[in-house]
Every structure is written in C-alpha cells, then in structure tokens.
Design an enzyme around this catalytic site. Structure first.
Site, PDB file in Angstrom:
ATOM      1  N   TYR A 161     -17.383  23.881  22.223  1.00 23.56           N
ATOM      2  CA  TYR A 161     -16.600  24.962  21.614  1.00 23.56           C
ATOM      3  C   TYR A 161     -17.220  26.337  21.835  1.00 23.56           C
ATOM      4  O   TYR A 161     -16.610  27.349  21.496  1.00 23.56           O
ATOM      5  CB  TYR A 161     -16.253  24.606  20.156  1.00 23.56           C
ATOM      6  CG  TYR A 161     -15.198  23.504  20.238  1.00 23.56           C
ATOM      7  CD1 TYR A 161     -13.846  23.800  20.226  1.00 23.56           C
ATOM      8  CD2 TYR A 161     -15.574  22.185  20.501  1.00 23.56           C
ATOM      9  CE1 TYR A 161     -12.892  22.807  20.431  1.00 23.56           C
ATOM     10  CE2 TYR A 161     -14.635  21.189  20.708  1.00 23.56           C
ATOM     11  CZ  TYR A 161     -13.295  21.509  20.669  1.00 23.56           C
ATOM     12  OH  TYR A 161     -12.349  20.539  20.897  1.00 23.56           O
ATOM     13  N   THR A 170     -14.829  13.958  24.557  1.00 24.17           N
ATOM     14  CA  THR A 170     -15.546  13.525  23.357  1.00 24.17           C
ATOM     15  C   THR A 170     -15.490  14.570  22.236  1.00 24.17           C
ATOM     16  O   THR A 170     -16.125  14.393  21.212  1.00 24.17           O
ATOM     17  CB  THR A 170     -17.031  13.229  23.673  1.00 24.17           C
ATOM     18  OG1 THR A 170     -17.654  14.450  24.093  1.00 24.17           O
ATOM     19  CG2 THR A 170     -17.178  12.185  24.751  1.00 24.17           C
ATOM     20  N   LYS A 171     -14.781  15.652  22.439  1.00 24.58           N
ATOM     21  CA  LYS A 171     -14.701  16.721  21.436  1.00 24.58           C
ATOM     22  C   LYS A 171     -16.102  17.087  20.909  1.00 24.58           C
ATOM     23  O   LYS A 171     -16.364  17.071  19.700  1.00 24.58           O
ATOM     24  CB  LYS A 171     -13.759  16.296  20.286  1.00 24.58           C
ATOM     25  CG  LYS A 171     -12.978  17.459  19.706  1.00 24.58           C
ATOM     26  CD  LYS A 171     -11.837  17.002  18.820  1.00 24.58           C
ATOM     27  CE  LYS A 171     -11.433  18.076  17.831  1.00 24.58           C
ATOM     28  NZ  LYS A 171     -11.182  19.401  18.389  1.00 24.58           N
ATOM     29  N   PRO A 172     -17.017  17.389  21.836  1.00 28.03           N
ATOM     30  CA  PRO A 172     -18.393  17.703  21.420  1.00 28.03           C
ATOM     31  C   PRO A 172     -18.482  19.104  20.832  1.00 28.03           C
ATOM     32  O   PRO A 172     -17.823  20.026  21.327  1.00 28.03           O
ATOM     33  CB  PRO A 172     -19.182  17.631  22.732  1.00 28.03           C
ATOM     34  CG  PRO A 172     -18.187  17.878  23.814  1.00 28.03           C
ATOM     35  CD  PRO A 172     -16.823  17.537  23.296  1.00 28.03           C
TER      36      PRO A 172
END
Ligand code: PMP
Length: 304
Positions: A160, A154-156
C-alpha cells in the site's frame, strides 16, 4: 477510535487496551497482510449482513500461508469472532471491518521465520468511500508491483506504499483516483480497487496474471453481469488506449463498491457520464449486499 472494541489475542477487548510495540516487525517492515470486509445495514429488515465474509477470510488465510504468517484460526472461527465483534458494538449502519495479520516480534531483522504471528480485527462505520458517483482517473507513473516482487494477490500491507504513491501523484494533479499499468504496459487496477471496461456490449477486466488482487467485489460484479444482465464477461489484458476507447469504465472494491470512471487521462469515456451497465450493476450489487436477492442469500451472513 474511542469506545471501540477489537478482536486481539483471541479475545474481544477495548481498543484502548491493545498496545503494540513500536519495534514490531509488522510496523517496521510491513510484514503483514490484511482484508477489508463490509457489513451492510438493511434498515427495512433491521439487520446487518456481513458480505462474502467467508471468502474474505479464505483469501486472508491464503495470503498468510504465502507470507508465512501462521494464524491459529480457521475461516469459521474468524467469521465467528467478527460476528461477535459486530454484535458487541450493536451497529445500526454499514460497517467496514479490517482483519490484519502481522509479525509482532520486535527482533531487529525482517525475517518471516519467527513464530510471533498475530491477528487483530477492528471495525468502524463506513458509508460511501468516495462520496461521488463519477470519477476522473489518470494513470500513475508508478509501476504496479509484480507477483515475483511483492505479491499483490496477498494484499500485503507493504504494497500500500505503492498504492499510496500512485494516489499521491494523481490526486495532487487534480484527479480522483489512480490507475496502474503493469511492467509490460497492461492495465492493472486502481490503488485499492479493480477496474472494468464495457466495450461493444462486453464486460472486460484484467486477468489475475496482470498482477491484480482477485477482488471479491470483482467476482460479484462478474457473476451479476453474466447471470442477471446476460452480458458476456471476459478476463483478458487491456492496453492503456483501449481503455480510452471504452464505452464505459468503472471500479469495483469493498471500500469503493461500484463507481463509474468517466474520464481517463483527460479523455472522456463514452458519454462522459455513468453508463447503463455500471448503473445496473451498482443497483444489483447493493440489492445483493443487503440480501434482497434471495438467489445470492449465501453471500450475506446475518449478524443479529
Ligand atoms: N485491488 C486492490 C489493490 C485492493 O486493495 C482491493 C481492495 N481489497 C481490491 C482490488 C478490490 O478487492 P475486493 O473487491 O475484494 O475488496
């Protein structure tokens, strides 16, 4: 950034006019997800092309659905907003675009069950991200997040921090980029890019079940390898020492583009220089991204 515009609250406004509370949940708890898109400038045609923008917004809306961030826009509306934003700046260079969806409320609890869903889109010129053609990589001791933990698919924004810790560790040890292993010891991806290896003439990359982000550049590379180079492409788990035995290793990603990895954990990969498959795929990638290969014209949305 000065004199820049952003898309926020349904309008294109000067970036300096956007004020987001320090209490906002997106900031405090990382309750958000994002995309990174590039638009490539073609100097010969004097045209800017947004690369696979629809797919990026499809991925963003899928992430938003998973994370309960209900954005009231369709893929088409988000593409149109981005085209308008790029036109507003009248860019004549390659641009990086960052759509960010997040929970904007300043309630103190980190619940996803609130209706303050926001999206902001900002952008900036961006040339080569790493500024090198050959990278030295090393495995980080930080484990990659799992799908049942903080879903990397989900590229939350919160994920990162995991990427940042990995980069911090290996960059401080003198390497250019980190590589992650999954909990069960499979090669996963870099902090912001997918990984490929060439072994015995085949192109091999970890499957989605190894907790990768299903990269749009990864998909482009797989298509180009099959269609243009006639190479067999296999998605399967890779172990750490198999990577040491590869003929070539390279990264792919929107910001990173396609870049060779010539050393992993102080082991030379292949000849220790960018290999022929990586070089050809990189050339093809830039041709496709600037709409020079008509077969892939659908990947490029003209801005002007
Ligand atoms: N993995 C991670 C963790 C990333 O952040 C990115 C960059 N979006 C990628 C892979 C590559 O994905 P894409 O090619 O869609 O940019």
């Amino acid at each position: 950034m000065e004199n820049m515009y952003v898309f926020y609250d349904g309008k294109i406004v000067p970036e300096s006019e956007v004020h987001i509370s320090i209490r906002c949940k997106g900031f405090n708890y990382g309750l958000g997800c994002f995309e990174g898109i590039r638009a490539y400038w073609d100097d010969a045609e004097k045209q800017l092309y947004a690369f696979r923008m629809r797919e990026h917004y499809e991925r963003l809306l899928q992430s938003c659905k998973t994370l309960y961030i209900n954005i009231p826009y369709t893929v088409e509306e988000l593409c149109q907003a981005t085209l308008d934003l790029l036109k507003k700046h009248n860019f004549h260079s390659t641009v990086y675009i960052r759509p960010l969806a997040f929970k904007g409320s300043d309630q103190i609890f980190p619940t996803l069950l609130d209706d303050d869903n926001r999206i902001v889109i900002y952008c900036q010129p961006l040339g080569s991200f790493v500024g090198k053609d050959e990278l030295r990589a090393a495995f980080t001791s930080w484990e990659r997040l799992g799908d049942n933990m903080l879903p990397p698919r989900t590229k939350p924004t919160a994920a990162y921090l995991n990427s940042g810790l990995a980069s911090l560790e290996v960059v401080r040890r003198g390497y250019d980029e980190a590589l992650f292993l999954t909990r069960n010891g499979h090669v996963c991806e870099g902090p912001g890019e997918n990984v490929f290896m060439v072994r015995k003439g085949k192109l091999i990359t970890p499957p989605p079940s190894d907790n990768i982000l299903e990269g749009i550049t990864r998909d482009t590379v797989m298509i180009l390898a099959r269609e243009e180079l006639g190479i067999e492409v296999i998605e399967r788990s890779i172990t750490r020492t198999e990577l040491y035995a590869a003929d070539e290793v390279f990264f792919s990603g929107t910001a990173m583009e396609v870049v060779a990895v010539v050393e992993v954990d102080d082991r030379r990969i292949g000849t220790g220089q960018q290999g022929p498959v990586c070089r050809k795929l990189k050339e093809l990638f830039f041709q496709v991204a600037t709409a020079r290969l008509k077969k892939y014209a659908d990947f490029c949305m003209p801005v002007y």
